[in-house]
Every structure is written in structure tokens, then in C-alpha cells.
Enzyme design. Structure first.
Site, short mmCIF file in Angstrom:
data_model
loop_
_atom_site.label_atom_id
_atom_site.label_comp_id
_atom_site.label_asym_id
_atom_site.label_seq_id
_atom_site.Cartn_x
_atom_site.Cartn_y
_atom_site.Cartn_z
N CYS A 382 -21.78 73.43 95.20
CA CYS A 382 -20.91 72.26 95.30
C CYS A 382 -20.32 72.15 96.72
O CYS A 382 -21.04 71.81 97.64
CB CYS A 382 -19.85 72.28 94.21
SG CYS A 382 -19.31 70.63 93.77
N HIS A 508 -23.06 72.85 89.37
CA HIS A 508 -22.53 74.20 89.14
C HIS A 508 -23.44 74.97 88.18
O HIS A 508 -23.19 74.98 86.97
CB HIS A 508 -21.12 74.12 88.54
CG HIS A 508 -20.11 73.57 89.49
ND1 HIS A 508 -19.28 74.37 90.24
CD2 HIS A 508 -19.81 72.30 89.82
CE1 HIS A 508 -18.50 73.62 90.99
NE2 HIS A 508 -18.80 72.35 90.75
N GLU A 510 -23.53 77.99 87.61
CA GLU A 510 -22.80 79.11 86.98
C GLU A 510 -22.24 78.72 85.61
O GLU A 510 -21.95 79.60 84.81
CB GLU A 510 -21.68 79.61 87.91
CG GLU A 510 -20.45 78.72 88.05
CD GLU A 510 -20.59 77.60 89.09
OE1 GLU A 510 -21.73 77.26 89.45
OE2 GLU A 510 -19.55 77.05 89.52
#
Ligand code: GLN
Length: 549
Positions: A382, A508, A510
């Protein structure tokens, strides 16, 4: 008819209610039940999206674009399921709903009160996920600690649900702390007794007590807790500190937490748990064959919870690679062109973290430049991806004033621009580009190799994007846009093919990494760091080598 488990906490905060709830859910899931977890947070913010990470750690984003508490990340990582807007409710959201209804005249002239109007809305939401047959068991974690002023309506709602539903459909698990007094060499049960008494005064009595402890609880102590807290001795569960959160489900299995809960819920027939995949993962995690050091460059590094999902993704990716990933936090504000080589010189990979605002930006750009020029594996997420574009524009395209509009509204080269639909937005809460969006990946790119497909969806949380006016120039000089949103053309992935591993993503990854499905980008990044380490470590860091032998 779904069954409901409520998890409350006493004595102190930070006991790991979320992990205990997720572990219990994992055990029930491993026995074949369809389980989901939700969290009720007592604060008045409508959601944690407007909270600074220093307050409650990272803001976790679901597929459907809800900005939620980081515990939902644990639920997803443990259970490998998607949660949604419905899985995280705050006091703010409850009141907002009730007050909106009042303004619509829905209460027909009645006085609107905490009981029954607020508690009715809490109960509606507590029971909602169990209504449509999707789940057998709903676990609800109540945030905060019993006795807090703001938790009271939640505890009262649990009391009412216990009263309204059949006994075998509801159970309450209470997590407390058994402190060990070094001087007396004794474990102390009194805080637990007080905590259970306090909750009982509100009319909610726990069926199971889970005791966080640094020392094992012997049978006498368990009996004492059971007697004073009025539960059966086998309902006192020891929760010893674990070396990794992923071991907690197995510890809870040993202690028979799931069996005692099922007994209370009237479930008498159940299969043995299937935890083979979980144990396989734990085995790889505990006995790595190699080690890499990754630098995490961010501005909230003092607080581990601020980058929770990233750190957990590294654990998942490390296990896949049978590699211990040591994450070194580097404060972006402390990196300068003069010290960058010294600060990053011993790393095997560099991750530039997500973030907002101006603080530490120069350090991030300097770090990206170092990674790009030295062939150090680079992964930008990001804001980290946006910084890699700015760095490339400044140092390769020779646009020294290139910047993001977020940091410099007057830059002559806004390589990162505000997204068009964001320009008309005036309110902060819940207004970013949030949740899952598709991304088309170009064949033959690094991203394509990593994902093994041309079509992915990933989760987002941002207001700015790569300015497509600069795309051609960037591509001509060697930075490729390898992934874009099919509807808008928004650049989702950039990479530098001439570099051993340089990738930045606007989304993202993650947020989708779970124990059973680690995020491909993290797995590939750790593998790249491993290759880099093998190539460079012999002369770079002999100590690290000997440590492994
Ligand atoms: N501040 C940047 C944006 O809004 C990046 C956000 C992030 O890293 N999550 O686009």
C-alpha cells in the site's frame, strides 16, 4: 438451531481472549462443526477505522470492506474463513442504529432506554449469525474486562440470552489471570474469585473458567478455583503461556476445553478432531532449517499490534519455506541517506509497511532506493508500494519533486494521486476504498509466477493510487504495472523485472494470509530473501550461519 458460546474476560485486559476464542473455534471446526466468531467492542467509535494504531493496533479489513478489530484477523487466520461486517459490533454502531430508529419514529413515543432498547439491539446482533443455518456454533467475544462501565450492556445482554434460550444452547467461558507471586512462590486465585463474583452479580455465571498462568495449576488449585467460583473441577482450564499463539489450540485440546463446552451445549456425539494440517504447520514452524532477517520499515514499530497481520503472514510464509523469519523493526524516521547502508546492510529482505501521512516518508523512500540499487528483495504494501513509485520517479525518471498528493498537495509531479471518487468525500469514517476488488495479472510477470493465475482478488484500504499519466514513462524506464483493476485500470501491482525481487502492491495481501492458505506474495518474498541470504551470508554475516548449525 445454532448454539452460542460467549467468551468474557476478567482481572485484566490483554489476556488473549481473542486467541482463546479462536482456539476453541478451531477445535470445534476440526471436529466438523461450522463455526464462526464475532467480537463486540465496548468503545463508542462506530468502527476502529478512525482509530490511530497506537490505540488498538491494526485495523483489520474484511472481504466486504468492514474496518474491524484486529481479533477478526486471528479468527480468519485460525479458521481459514471469511468474516464480515456482521462479525464486529461496537457500542457506537449499536447506539447509532437505535438513535437512527428513534429519529425515524420507530419507537412510537416510548422512552428509549439502555434496557430494553440498547440491549435488544445487542441481542439481535449477537444472535443474528445463527439465524440462517450457515453455522452450528457462534462464538462471541466480549471486548474489555468484566466490570468496565462500558461493558455492562453487553454482559446484561448475555444474561438475557442465557435466560431466554434453552440451557443447552448457551455457554459462557470466562478468561482470567492466575498471577504467580515470586516472593511467596505461589499462584493466587483471589483475583479470579473476585472477577467471577463481579460477573455473577450481573447475573451471568460462567460455565467454564480458563486460567492464564505462567505456572501449571495443580489439582488442588483447580479444585479450589472450582469450589469458590461454583463450577465443576473439570471446567477449570489451565492456559499456560505458549511459545506461539498457534500452539494454543493444542494446549486447549489437552485440557479438553472443547469437550467441556460441548458437554454443556448438549452435544454428545462428535468425531475426533482432525488437526493434521495444523500440526504439520506447527512442526515446520518449530523446526526451521534456515533463517532470514527481514526489515520492516514503518512508523508504528514500537507497537507490535500495529502490523499484526504482516507479522503473522511472515509466520505462515516462514513455515512454508521451513525458514525462521526474524523481523527487525526499523523506524522510518531514523533512516537517512548517510546511515541507510548501515541500518539495512545485514537484511535479507525489506518490507515497507502501509501507513498514512507525512511522518517518516523520507526514510521509507531512502530505504526503497537502497533495496532497488542493491538487489535486496523488496516488498511494498500500500503506502510502501506508493513510496516505491515515488522513489523510482525521483531517481530513475529524474523527477526530484515527484510525490504523493497525500504528502505534498502542490507537487509538480503527482505520481501518486487521489482516486477520483475520493475527491468528493468529506467524512473520514468508512470512506476509503475498502475490501476485496479483483485484479488482472499480466502473464509472464513476477506477480503471475507468484500467484500462478491471472485473476485474483485482494483487500484494500486506501484513498490514493498510482497516477496513470506517469505509467508509460515508468514502464519505459523499467517499472512495470503487472496487475490492474479490470473495471477502472487502477494499478494494483508494480514490479521491476531487472531486479531479483522487487514488487509493490496497492492492496493488503497480509489480510488474507491464513495458516492453511498463506499469502503467495509473502511466501515468495521469504523464498527470495532465502536465496539472497544464501548468496550473501557467507561474507556478510558469518555469525548467523553458525547459529543455524
Ligand atoms: N495513505 C495511503 C493511501 O491512502 C496508503 C494507505 C495504506 O497504506 N493503507 O492511499
Amino acid at each position: 438451531m445454532a448454539k452460542y458460546i460467549f467468551v468474557t474476560g476478567g482481572v485484566t485486559s490483554s489476556l488473549g481472549k481473542g486467541i482463546v476464542a479462536a482456539s476453541l473455534a478451531k477445535l470445534l471446526q476440526s471436529r466438523g462443526f461450522k463455526v464462526t466468531i464475532q467480537k463486540f467492542d465496548p468503545y463508542i467509535n462506530v468502527d476502529p477505522g478512525t482509530l490511530n494504531p497506537y490505540e488498538h493496533g491494526e485495523c483489520y479489513v474484511t472481504e466486504d470492506g468492514a474496518e474491524t478489530d484486529l481479533d477478526l484477523g486471528h479468527y480468519e487466520r485460525f479458521l481459514n474463513i471469511h468474516t464480515s461486517q456482521d462479525n464486529n459490533v461496537t457500542t457506537g454502531r449499536i447506539y447509532q442504529h437505535v438513535i437512527n430508529k428513534e429519529r425515524e419514529g420507530a419507537f412510537l413515543g416510548k422512552t428509549v432506554q439502555v434496557v430494553p432498547h440498547i440491549t435488544d439491539e445487542i441481542k439481535r446482533r449477537m444472535l443474528q449469525l445463527g439465524k440462517d443455518g450457515r453455522f452450528d456454533i457462534i462464538i462471541t467475544e466480549i471486548g474489555g474486562t468484566v466490570g468496565d462501565i462500558e461493558s455492562t450492556p453487553f454482559v446484561e445482554s448475555v444474561r438475557q440470552i442465557q435466560w431466554e434460550l434453552p440451557d443447552e444452547d448457551v455457554t459462557v467461558v470466562h478468561l482470567t489471570l492466575i498471577p504467580y507471586l515470586k516472593a511467596a512462590k505461589e499462584l493466587k486465585t483471589k483475583p479470579t474469585q473476585h472477577s467471577v463474583r463481579l460477573m455473577s452479580e450481573s447475573g451471568v455465571h460462567p460455565d467454564v473458567i480458563v486460567c492464564r498462568t505462567e505456572e501449571p495449576l495443580n489439582t488442588d488449585l483447580k479444585r479450589k478455583i472450582a469450589l469458590f467460583c461454583n463450577v465443576k473441577p473439570d471446567a477449570v482450564i489451565e492456559a499456560m503461556d505458549a511459545s506461539t499463539i498457534y500452539e494454543v489450540p493444542l494446549l486447549m485440546l489437552n485440557e479438553k476445553l472443547d469437550e467441556i463446552v460441548m458437554k454443556k451445549l448438549g452435544i454428545s456425539i462428535y468425531p475426533e478432531p482432525n488437526l493434521d494440517a495444523w500440526k504439520g504447520f506447527l512442526n515446520k514452524l518449530k523446526y526451521p532449517k534456515a533463517k532470514v532477517t527481514i526489515g520492516l520499515i514503518g512508523k508504528y514499530i514500537e507497537l507490535q499490534d500495529a502490523y499484526k497481520s504482516i507479522l503473522e503472514s511472515f509466520i505462515h510464509a516462514g513455515a512454508v519455506n521451513e525458514t525462521k523469519v526474524q523481523v527487525v523493526n526499523v523506524h522510518s524516521e531514523l533512516i537517512t541517506p548517510e546511515n541507510v547502508a548501515e541500518k539495512l546492510g545485514t537484511l535479507d529482505g525489506l518490507l515497507v509497511a502501509p501507513g498514512f501521512g507525512n511522518r517518516g516518508i523520507d526514510g521509507k523512500i531512502t530505504a526503497v532506493q537502497y533495496a532497488r540499487e542493491n538487489g535486496l528483495p523488496f516488498f511494498g504494501i500500500c503506502l510502501g508500494m506508493q513510496m516505491s513509485v515515488i522513489e523510482f520517479a525521483r531517481n530513475v525518471l529524474n523527477l526530484p519533486q515527484a510525490h504523493s498528493i497525500e504528502m505534498d498537495a502542490n507537487t509538480p509531479n503527482p505520481v501518486i494521486n487521489m482516486m477520483e471518487e475520493q475527491k468528493k468525500i468529506t467524512k473520514m469514517g468508512g470512506t476509503m476504498r475498502l475490501g476485496a476488488y479483483p485484479c488482472e495479472i499480466q502473464e509472464g510477470t513476477l506477480a503471475h509466477k507468484i500467484y500462478g493465475t491471472t485473476h485474483i482478488t485482494e483487500r484494500h484500504r486506501h484513498r490514493y493510487e498510482l497516477n496513470s499519466d506517469y505509467l508509460e514513462q515508468l514502464q519505459q524506464h523499467g517499472m512495470v504495472a503487472s496487475g490492474t483493476n479490470p473495471a477502472t485500470g487502477l494499478v494494483e501491482i508494480v514490479e521491476i523485472p531487472s531486479h531479483p525481487f522487487f514488487i509493490g502492491v496497492q492492496y493488503h495481501p497480509e489480510l488474507k494470509s491464513t495458516v492453511e492458505a498463506p499469502a503467495p506474495l509473502f511466501t515468495a518474498f521469504v523464498a527470495a530473501a532465502k536465496r539472497y541470504h544464501e548468496k550473501n551470508s557467507s561474507f556478510k554475516n558469518p555469525l548467523l550461519q553458525s547459529e543455524l548449525i
